[in-house]
Scaffold this motif. Structure first.
Motif, PDB file in Angstrom:
ATOM      1  N   GLY A   1     -44.964  18.866 107.123  1.00 14.45           N
ATOM      2  CA  GLY A   1     -46.348  18.897 107.592  1.00 14.45           C
ATOM      3  C   GLY A   1     -46.772  17.581 108.212  1.00 14.45           C
ATOM      4  O   GLY A   1     -47.425  17.557 109.265  1.00 14.45           O
ATOM      5  N   LEU A   2     -46.412  16.474 107.576  1.00 20.07           N
ATOM      6  CA  LEU A   2     -46.739  15.160 108.135  1.00 20.07           C
ATOM      7  C   LEU A   2     -46.020  14.924 109.458  1.00 20.07           C
ATOM      8  O   LEU A   2     -46.611  14.403 110.410  1.00 20.07           O
ATOM      9  CB  LEU A   2     -46.385  14.056 107.147  1.00 20.07           C
TER      10      LEU A   2
ATOM     11  N   SER B   1     -47.728  16.966 112.077  1.00 19.42           N
ATOM     12  CA  SER B   1     -49.032  16.393 112.401  1.00 19.42           C
ATOM     13  C   SER B   1     -48.900  15.171 113.294  1.00 19.42           C
ATOM     14  O   SER B   1     -49.642  15.011 114.259  1.00 19.42           O
ATOM     15  CB  SER B   1     -49.750  16.062 111.098  1.00 19.42           C
TER      16      SER B   1
ATOM     17  N   LEU C   1     -42.054  20.346 102.118  1.00 21.06           N
ATOM     18  CA  LEU C   1     -43.145  20.918 102.907  1.00 21.06           C
ATOM     19  C   LEU C   1     -44.152  19.841 103.332  1.00 21.06           C
ATOM     20  O   LEU C   1     -44.650  19.855 104.464  1.00 21.06           O
ATOM     21  CB  LEU C   1     -43.861  22.013 102.117  1.00 21.06           C
ATOM     22  N   LEU C   2     -44.443  18.915 102.431  1.00 21.81           N
ATOM     23  CA  LEU C   2     -45.353  17.827 102.765  1.00 21.81           C
ATOM     24  C   LEU C   2     -44.779  16.955 103.884  1.00 21.81           C
ATOM     25  O   LEU C   2     -45.480  16.593 104.832  1.00 21.81           O
ATOM     26  CB  LEU C   2     -45.625  16.970 101.525  1.00 21.81           C
ATOM     27  N   ALA C   3     -43.494  16.637 103.793  1.00 22.04           N
ATOM     28  CA  ALA C   3     -42.842  15.827 104.833  1.00 22.04           C
ATOM     29  C   ALA C   3     -42.839  16.561 106.171  1.00 22.04           C
ATOM     30  O   ALA C   3     -43.111  15.960 107.222  1.00 22.04           O
ATOM     31  CB  ALA C   3     -41.428  15.468 104.403  1.00 22.04           C
TER      32      ALA C   3
ATOM     33  N   LEU D   1     -42.154  21.267  97.472  1.00 26.58           N
ATOM     34  CA  LEU D   1     -43.457  20.733  97.875  1.00 26.58           C
ATOM     35  C   LEU D   1     -43.316  19.429  98.657  1.00 26.58           C
ATOM     36  O   LEU D   1     -44.014  19.204  99.647  1.00 26.58           O
ATOM     37  CB  LEU D   1     -44.351  20.518  96.651  1.00 26.58           C
ATOM     38  N   VAL D   2     -42.392  18.559  98.235  1.00 25.23           N
ATOM     39  CA  VAL D   2     -42.166  17.301  98.954  1.00 25.23           C
ATOM     40  C   VAL D   2     -41.610  17.579 100.347  1.00 25.23           C
ATOM     41  O   VAL D   2     -42.023  16.951 101.328  1.00 25.23           O
ATOM     42  CB  VAL D   2     -41.228  16.381  98.141  1.00 25.23           C
TER      43      VAL D   2
END
Length: 117
Positions: A17-18, A21, A13-15, A10-11
């Motif tokens: 995604g950021l 973006s 994927l979050l990184a 999850l971390v």
């Protein structure tokens, strides 16, 4: 151990995604600056001509001006479903707002006294 792997995924994927973006935002802002520069350069000649022809007690002299500046697309007003840009030029402390849609120029001598669109 499974919870740690899920949290790590999850971390990551979050990184990702950021990062994606921020990259898309950077690309979009670059394209927006390019479009703005193109629009401003295509409107400039018409704006100068309209501002010099506009009737006012304080004449607007771009060609003979000592201090001239282009403010550019300075304000946008939402009129129902239409966006109306305003292109602003300054020559010897005389402001001129040009509406590229109406091909009309309004002259004001002081920023605070100018009529807003």
């Amino acid at each position: 151990m499974t919870i740690q792997r899920i949290l790590l995924a999850l971390v990551v994927l979050l990184a990702a995604g950021l990062a994606g973006s921020f990259y898309m935002n950077w690309k979009t802002l670059g394209q927006l600056r390019t479009v703005k520069a193109f629009v401003e350069s295509s409107v400039f000649a018409d704006a100068v001509a309209a501002c010099e022809r506009a009737q006012s007690t304080t004449p607007f002299k771009w060609t003979g001006g000592k201090q001239t500046a282009v403010i550019g697309v300075s304000s946008v007003k939402l009129n129902k479903d239409t966006i109306i840009p305003s292109y602003t030029l300054v020559a010897d402390s005389v402001f001129c707002d040009y509406d590229p849609i109406k091909k009309k120029a309004d002259i004001g001598s002081n920023f605070l006294e100018r009529e807003t669109f």
